[in-house]
Design a protein around this motif. Structure first.
Motif, PDB file in Angstrom:
ATOM      1  N   ALA A 114      45.474  41.572  37.542  1.00  0.00           N
ATOM      2  CA  ALA A 114      45.584  40.107  37.444  1.00  0.00           C
ATOM      3  C   ALA A 114      46.660  39.597  38.404  1.00  0.00           C
ATOM      4  O   ALA A 114      46.503  38.543  39.033  1.00  0.00           O
ATOM      5  CB  ALA A 114      45.886  39.688  36.001  1.00  0.00           C
ATOM      6  N   ASP A 115      47.749  40.342  38.527  1.00  0.00           N
ATOM      7  CA  ASP A 115      48.789  39.949  39.486  1.00  0.00           C
ATOM      8  C   ASP A 115      48.279  40.004  40.923  1.00  0.00           C
ATOM      9  O   ASP A 115      48.732  39.236  41.770  1.00  0.00           O
ATOM     10  CB  ASP A 115      50.022  40.844  39.337  1.00  0.00           C
ATOM     11  CG  ASP A 115      51.015  40.306  38.305  1.00  0.00           C
ATOM     12  OD1 ASP A 115      51.012  39.078  38.077  1.00  0.00           O
ATOM     13  OD2 ASP A 115      51.777  41.103  37.758  1.00  0.00           O
ATOM     14  N   ASP A 186      47.997  34.865  26.045  1.00  0.00           N
ATOM     15  CA  ASP A 186      47.325  35.915  25.275  1.00  0.00           C
ATOM     16  C   ASP A 186      47.681  37.331  25.734  1.00  0.00           C
ATOM     17  O   ASP A 186      47.574  38.267  24.938  1.00  0.00           O
ATOM     18  CB  ASP A 186      45.805  35.735  25.362  1.00  0.00           C
ATOM     19  CG  ASP A 186      45.325  34.502  24.597  1.00  0.00           C
ATOM     20  OD1 ASP A 186      46.165  33.871  23.917  1.00  0.00           O
ATOM     21  OD2 ASP A 186      44.129  34.174  24.689  1.00  0.00           O
ATOM     22  N   HIS A 187      48.043  37.489  27.004  1.00  0.00           N
ATOM     23  CA  HIS A 187      48.274  38.840  27.529  1.00  0.00           C
ATOM     24  C   HIS A 187      49.517  38.892  28.411  1.00  0.00           C
ATOM     25  O   HIS A 187      49.451  39.278  29.578  1.00  0.00           O
ATOM     26  CB  HIS A 187      47.041  39.303  28.317  1.00  0.00           C
ATOM     27  CG  HIS A 187      45.788  39.232  27.510  1.00  0.00           C
ATOM     28  ND1 HIS A 187      45.510  40.123  26.483  1.00  0.00           N
ATOM     29  CD2 HIS A 187      44.772  38.345  27.516  1.00  0.00           C
ATOM     30  CE1 HIS A 187      44.360  39.794  25.921  1.00  0.00           C
ATOM     31  NE2 HIS A 187      43.889  38.730  26.522  1.00  0.00           N
ATOM     32  N   LEU A 573      39.159  34.496  36.993  1.00  0.00           N
ATOM     33  CA  LEU A 573      39.057  35.940  36.737  1.00  0.00           C
ATOM     34  C   LEU A 573      40.364  36.503  36.162  1.00  0.00           C
ATOM     35  O   LEU A 573      40.375  37.595  35.598  1.00  0.00           O
ATOM     36  CB  LEU A 573      38.684  36.658  38.044  1.00  0.00           C
ATOM     37  CG  LEU A 573      38.425  38.154  38.023  1.00  0.00           C
ATOM     38  CD1 LEU A 573      37.297  38.517  37.051  1.00  0.00           C
ATOM     39  CD2 LEU A 573      38.082  38.659  39.429  1.00  0.00           C
ATOM     40  N   SER A 574      41.460  35.748  36.287  1.00  0.00           N
ATOM     41  CA  SER A 574      42.752  36.302  35.869  1.00  0.00           C
ATOM     42  C   SER A 574      42.772  36.606  34.367  1.00  0.00           C
ATOM     43  O   SER A 574      43.401  37.573  33.938  1.00  0.00           O
ATOM     44  CB  SER A 574      43.902  35.356  36.243  1.00  0.00           C
ATOM     45  OG  SER A 574      43.866  34.168  35.462  1.00  0.00           O
ATOM     46  N   ALA A 578      43.558  40.335  32.980  1.00  0.00           N
ATOM     47  CA  ALA A 578      44.744  40.484  32.127  1.00  0.00           C
ATOM     48  C   ALA A 578      44.353  41.101  30.788  1.00  0.00           C
ATOM     49  O   ALA A 578      45.056  41.956  30.251  1.00  0.00           O
ATOM     50  CB  ALA A 578      45.416  39.127  31.920  1.00  0.00           C
ATOM     51  N   ALA A 579      43.210  40.690  30.262  1.00  0.00           N
ATOM     52  CA  ALA A 579      42.746  41.232  28.981  1.00  0.00           C
ATOM     53  C   ALA A 579      42.441  42.726  29.103  1.00  0.00           C
ATOM     54  O   ALA A 579      42.779  43.520  28.225  1.00  0.00           O
ATOM     55  CB  ALA A 579      41.509  40.476  28.511  1.00  0.00           C
TER      56      ALA A 579
END
Ligand SMILES: [Ca+2]
Ligand SMILES: [Ca+2]
Length: 601
Positions: A114-115, A186-187, A573-574, A578-579
């Motif tokens: 995600a980063d 959430d994450h 999409l992040s 992340a999930a």
């Protein structure tokens, strides 16, 4: 065909290397996830079994290949299910003389992913841009199409360029901001701190995803300066006249090359300064998006920056009230070309806003509103459809149902989970092909793919029901290479994978930089590609053998329909990545997710 694949095929001693390939998720598989590679053959091919070998070359699994329905260029399709392998490590799959690329099974397959997307978000920044190390588009902008304010200068520098052009929309930017905030809420463990608020290398004590979200929030605050001024768009397609870098953009909107850009307000009426007009008829689609981003941000910044949080809260309440007063859509404004963002739904945006305001304030009237808006559009209408207009149903999935669920009673939870289920089932009903893909291949198909997977993930987390798990994974796998072309649709993910080397981007082309983290538009129906204006490939198509079916993808700077990176799709999409990086990915949350629970009044 990329060298890595040719080498793999030669290694396997394939008789006709260009006619069959095993496609996999190049980023990798989580140990407890479904793991299915797809063998795509361009001619009829009988495959009975496949084998999986581990890093030492030892065969660890032999199984029958499952024949599946033809799809696109893949005349023979086989699903190679190696889900039973749960041990982390490196593997290769072989079938019919064809060998796959390296298959990774890793606990941390998605760590940092995600980063990685945020590299592209920083590259897209207007205002201070860390790639160019200067402020870009400094003259924004002058109000147009509003008889009361036309010609007025409003200071709205900031935000993100929408794609490889430099137009900017509240519609996509507010959603991008919202999704990044939601992903962080959430994450949080999936995000690190390696960059500062300007996007330059160096930690600043703030998770980078919040640095990016704040860059978006500050632009949104400028674009909604008062209750009487709700702006929606900066620039228009006159931008496309030039192929410039952001610092030297010479677009001329009548105030000189590289000078002020037009700022379009929401007026509730059809807009377009030239031949083409949109179908705007209200403000709620944009007002709802402002309100949901501001409301979620107000709770996230409550302790981090109380003064900013108070401002965000006030703006969230005002934007929502405007949306309630003016139902309808505020669409993108066309310029000289017939293409614009034709968003037709607004109840989804108001639902999300109401759900966030309930979470923020505990005021039950927002809760009633949220449920009512949700019942107006239970299923995002592209789900189950063959086609849709450009961004007709946006956002691509409705986070509102999930946000209602977080603070709802059990019967309400059942209702909104049922809405998600209905949409997922409609897509799955079309997904009987070898890739298990049921989305329509309209422009920006990768957005649909990411949103389908995200909705399936949210549904699974809300209910513990795994009936769509294989399809959720298939959509995720598609994005990272389990597609007819064997291409990861995110540039640089993984860094040693097969991904676009020649995206439609002047920054990539002229600066010779890799647009790491960028999600591409993705494949489209070949009929769409053939009918677009001014489109042609600049080089021979390396994927030509796989572009014979009903959908096409080209790694070519000339193809703005399939190979252009998109800001909002990247941000969208992040959440999913992340999930997937979060330890809770595979199981149902045992209690309500962390976050601020509403206190009923
Ligand atoms: Ca940071
Ligand atoms: Ca909408």
């Amino acid at each position: 065909m990329p060298l890595i694949q040719i080498l793999a095929l030669l290694q396997a001693g394939a008789a006709s290397p260009a006619t069959a390939a095993i496609r996999i998720n190049q980023l990798g598989y989580l140990p407890d996830a479904p793991k299915i590679a797809v063998l795509c053959a361009l001619d009829r091919l009988e495959v009975t079994n496949f084998a999986v070998s581990d890093g030492s070359g030892r065969i660890v699994l032999r199984k029958p290949a499952i024949s599946a329905k033809a799809f696109g260029p893949c005349v023979s399709n086989y699903r190679l299910d190696f889900s039973s392998i749960g041990k982390t490590g490196d593997y290769r799959i072989t079938a019919a003389g064809v060998t796959s690329p390296l298959v990774r099974i890793r606990e941390n397959a998605y760590a940092g992913a995600a980063d990685t997307l945020l590299y592209y978000m920083r590259e897209q920044r207007s205002g201070y841009n860390p790639v160019f190390r200067t402020v870009v588009h400094t003259h924004d902008g002058i109000v147009v199409d509003d008889s009361a304010r036309a010609g007025k200068f409003v200071p709205v520098t900031g935000g993100w360029a929408d794609a490889s052009d430099y137009l900017q929309y509240v519609m996509t930017s507010a959603n991008a901001t919202y999704v990044m905030l939601m992903a962080y809420r959430d994450h949080p463990r999936s995000f690190a701190d390696h960059f500062d608020s300007r996007g330059l290398a160096g930690a600043n004590g703030v998770p980078d995803v919040l640095d990016e979200a704040r860059h978006g929030l500050e632009w949104l605050v400028r674009m909604f300066p008062s209750n009487g001024e709700m702006y929606n768009q900066l620039g228009d397609d006159r931008d496309h006249t030039y192929w410039d870098l952001p610092p030297s953009d010479s677009a001329d909107y009548g105030w000189g090359k590289g000078k002020e850009r037009p700022v379009y307000p929401c007026t509730g009426k059809p807009q377009g300064l030239f031949k083409y007009k949109n179908r705007s008829n209200g403000l709620a689609s944009t007002a709802g998006k402002y309100a949901s981003a501001f409301a979620l941000a107000a709770s996230i910044y409550e302790n981090r920056d109380p003064a900013f949080a108070i401002k965000l809260r006030e703006k969230a309440l005002s934007a929502y009230a405007i949306g309630k007063r003016s139902p309808g859509v505020c669409q993108g404004a066309p310029g000289r070309a017939p293409y614009y963002y034709e968003e037709d739904n607004w109840a989804d945006d108001m639902e999300l806003a109401a759900a966030e305001l309930y979470a923020l304030t505990g005021n039950r009237s927002y809760r009633r509103d949220a449920l009512q808006y949700a019942s107006r559009e239970p299923v995002t209408p592209w789900m189950g459809a063959d086609t849709a207009k450009h961004y007709q149903w946006y956002p691509w999935h409705n986070n509102g149902h999930h946000e209602i669920w977080r603070n709802a009673n059990s019967s309400e939870r059942k209702t909104v989970a049922g809405y998600y289920r209905k949409g997922l089932a409609a897509v799955v009903a079309r997904a009987d092909n070898g890739f298990r893909i049921g989305i329509p291949f309209i422009w920006c198909s990768n957005n649909l793919m990411a949103s389908f997977a995200t909705q399936a993930y949210l549904y699974r987390r809300m209910t513990g029901d795994n009936q769509f798990r294989e399809y959720e994974q298939a959509a995720l796998d598609w994005i990272f290479g389990t597609n007819p072309w064997g291409v990861s649709m995110v540039i640089g993910l993984p860094h040693d994978g097969v991904f676009a080397r020649d995206p439609h981007s002047v920054v990539a082309k002229e600066m010779h930089v890799e647009l790491t983290g960028a999600l591409l538009d993705g494949p489209v129906y070949s009929s769409i590609y053939r009918n677009l204006l001014g489109i042609s490939l600049h080089d021979p198509d390396e994927y030509a053998p796989f572009n014979t079916g009903f959908i096409v993808y080209h790694d070519d700077v000339g193809d703005y329909s399939t190979n252009e990176p998109i800001m909002d799709g990247t941000a969208n999409l992040s959440y999913l990545l992340a999930a997937m990086a979060d330890g809770r990915h595979g199981s149902r949350a045992t209690s309500a997710p962390t976050g601020r629970a509403a206190k009923p009044r």
